[in-house]
Design a protein around this motif. Structure first.
Motif, PDB file in Angstrom:
ATOM      1  N   ALA A  45       0.687 -13.174  -7.527  1.00 55.75           N
ATOM      2  CA  ALA A  45       1.599 -11.934  -7.906  1.00 55.75           C
ATOM      3  C   ALA A  45       0.778 -11.412  -9.199  1.00 55.75           C
ATOM      4  N   ALA A  46       0.118 -12.108  -9.719  1.00 52.91           N
ATOM      5  CA  ALA A  46      -1.028 -11.303 -10.842  1.00 52.91           C
ATOM      6  C   ALA A  46      -1.923 -10.554 -10.280  1.00 52.91           C
ATOM      7  N   SER A  47      -2.610 -11.112  -9.201  1.00 49.94           N
ATOM      8  CA  SER A  47      -3.626 -10.271  -8.379  1.00 49.94           C
ATOM      9  C   SER A  47      -3.178  -9.147  -7.688  1.00 49.94           C
ATOM     10  N   PHE A  48      -1.787  -9.402  -7.102  1.00 54.35           N
ATOM     11  CA  PHE A  48      -1.218  -8.190  -6.334  1.00 54.35           C
ATOM     12  C   PHE A  48      -1.012  -7.216  -7.595  1.00 54.35           C
ATOM     13  N   MET A  49      -0.371  -7.582  -8.573  1.00 51.36           N
ATOM     14  CA  MET A  49      -0.252  -6.566  -9.711  1.00 51.36           C
ATOM     15  C   MET A  49      -1.331  -5.842 -10.256  1.00 51.36           C
ATOM     16  N   LEU A  50      -2.402  -6.492 -10.320  1.00 54.12           N
ATOM     17  CA  LEU A  50      -3.733  -5.863 -10.978  1.00 54.12           C
ATOM     18  C   LEU A  50      -4.339  -4.987  -9.809  1.00 54.12           C
ATOM     19  N   VAL A  51      -4.152  -5.192  -8.469  1.00 56.37           N
ATOM     20  CA  VAL A  51      -4.792  -4.508  -7.685  1.00 56.37           C
ATOM     21  C   VAL A  51      -3.980  -3.389  -7.452  1.00 56.37           C
ATOM     22  N   LEU A  52      -2.387  -3.492  -7.847  1.00 60.67           N
ATOM     23  CA  LEU A  52      -1.632  -2.248  -7.491  1.00 60.67           C
ATOM     24  C   LEU A  52      -2.020  -1.151  -8.594  1.00 60.67           C
ATOM     25  N   LEU A  53      -2.335  -1.855  -9.721  1.00 65.98           N
ATOM     26  CA  LEU A  53      -2.477  -0.952 -11.015  1.00 65.98           C
ATOM     27  C   LEU A  53      -3.752  -0.123 -10.655  1.00 65.98           C
ATOM     28  N   ALA A  54      -4.904  -0.973 -10.183  1.00 64.39           N
ATOM     29  CA  ALA A  54      -6.289  -0.417  -9.994  1.00 64.39           C
ATOM     30  C   ALA A  54      -6.122   0.694  -8.936  1.00 64.39           C
ATOM     31  N   SER A  55      -5.303   0.382  -7.809  1.00 64.88           N
ATOM     32  CA  SER A  55      -5.479   1.614  -6.838  1.00 64.88           C
ATOM     33  C   SER A  55      -4.426   2.577  -7.241  1.00 64.88           C
ATOM     34  N   THR A  56      -3.502   2.554  -8.108  1.00 70.25           N
ATOM     35  CA  THR A  56      -2.629   3.553  -8.785  1.00 70.25           C
ATOM     36  C   THR A  56      -3.447   4.574  -9.609  1.00 70.25           C
ATOM     37  N   ARG A  57      -4.404   3.766 -10.357  1.00 70.65           N
ATOM     38  CA  ARG A  57      -5.096   4.494 -11.261  1.00 70.65           C
ATOM     39  C   ARG A  57      -6.315   5.256 -10.493  1.00 70.65           C
ATOM     40  N   GLN A  58      -6.801   4.880  -9.430  1.00 76.89           N
ATOM     41  CA  GLN A  58      -7.740   5.645  -8.770  1.00 76.89           C
ATOM     42  C   GLN A  58      -7.113   6.658  -7.960  1.00 76.89           C
ATOM     43  N   LYS A  59      -6.038   6.793  -7.466  1.00 78.85           N
ATOM     44  CA  LYS A  59      -5.143   7.789  -6.841  1.00 78.85           C
ATOM     45  C   LYS A  59      -4.928   8.776  -7.986  1.00 78.85           C
ATOM     46  N   ARG A  60      -4.777   8.484  -9.115  1.00 79.37           N
ATOM     47  CA  ARG A  60      -4.409   9.439 -10.225  1.00 79.37           C
ATOM     48  C   ARG A  60      -5.762  10.232 -10.511  1.00 79.37           C
ATOM     49  N   SER A  61      -6.732   9.453 -10.566  1.00 84.47           N
ATOM     50  CA  SER A  61      -7.973  10.097 -10.820  1.00 84.47           C
ATOM     51  C   SER A  61      -8.521  11.157  -9.713  1.00 84.47           C
ATOM     52  N   GLY A  62      -8.037  10.672  -8.350  1.00 89.38           N
ATOM     53  CA  GLY A  62      -8.337  11.449  -7.223  1.00 89.38           C
ATOM     54  C   GLY A  62      -7.708  12.719  -7.401  1.00 89.38           C
TER      55      GLY A  62
END
Length: 261
Positions: free
Chosen positions: A244-261
């Motif tokens: 669950a922790a890994s999933f939330m962190l990956v989701l956070l990383a992907s969300t930030r990259q989409k916002r920056s894109g």
């Protein structure tokens, strides 16, 4: 109404099967972690939080958790600035040696992890870093650095270097212009790289089996030892929390990259 072509339908089916295959272990382990049974049983006869209570009340598990979180946080603190500096140098330089440095930094992703673990063990045995916190941190920094380099290089590819050149033409030195102009625009890639380095350090098992010991055993090694000695649903509870922790962190990383894109 348009119908999907057979090729597209086949692609959907294959994608669904792959997705089910990937998440099936989680769909089994998560319910087991809430089982009231003494042993790993699926489906669980009834639901209980006893194994989560067992985890949080066990001093050995808590010590391993502290070691894991400490190593992961220190890995991020060390690997992130070094990875950013390396990625920036690789993106700015036209020297051929930078290609070799780039390849060398990515070697931990290419070399089989068991070979890397054996090599680290023999080096650590000679310098006295086996079963130490610095040894664990340095090993995980080496393994996490490629994720930061790859993420930051991706961010730098979408950044216009002319903006930094303008800042330098106005009197800023290279370091100040990087922090004032470049870093704010690639910060999402930097954060994503740091998150992936954290996940890498938190989940690393093979290297930990070789170089950790004593009071400096991360969760992954204690879990491996527990599975070897006695299997109980506490392992499932810890696995569920880590997933669950890994999933939330990956989701956070992907969300930030989409916002920056």
């Amino acid at each position: 109404m348009m119908r999907a072509s057979p090729a597209r339908m086949a692609l959907y089916v294959i994608s669904a099967l792959v997705l089910v295959y990937l998440i099936l272990p989680v769909l089994i382990i998560a319910p087991i972690s809430f089982s009231s049974a003494r042993f790993l049983t699926f489906p669980p006869p009834s639901f209980s939080l006893r194994w989560y209570e067992q985890y949080f009340s066990n001093a050995a598990w808590m010590q391993a958790t502290r070691v894991t979180l400490t190593v992961a946080l220190l890995t991020v603190v060390i690997a992130t600035p070094f990875g950013v500096a390396a990625a920036y140098a690789i993106s700015q330089s036209k020297l051929r040696i930078m290609r070799l440095i780039h390849m060398a930094l990515l070697l931990p992703l290419v070399v089989p992890i068991i070979i890397t673990a054996v090599g680290i063990f023999f080096v650590y045995a000679k310098v006295g870093l086996v079963a130490t916190m610095p040894g664990l941190v340095l090993a995980n920094v080496m393994l996490g650095l490629p994720y930061v380099v790859i993420s930051v290089l991706a961010g730098l590819q979408s950044f216009d270097p002319a903006q930094e050149m303008v800042a330098r033409s106005l009197g800023m030195n290279r370091l100040r212009s990087f922090f004032a102009v470049t870093l704010p625009q690639i910060k999402s890639s930097v954060v994503a790289g740091g998150i992936f380095a954290f996940i890498s350090a938190m989940d690393e098992t093979i290297v930990a089996l070789f170089i950790s010991g004593g009071q400096y055993q991360p969760l992954t090694k204690r879990m491996f030892t527990a599975l070897r000695d006695e299997i109980d649903p506490t392992i499932a509870a810890i696995s569920t929390l880590m997933t669950a922790a890994s999933f939330m962190l990956v989701l956070l990383a992907s969300t930030r990259q989409k916002r920056s894109g």
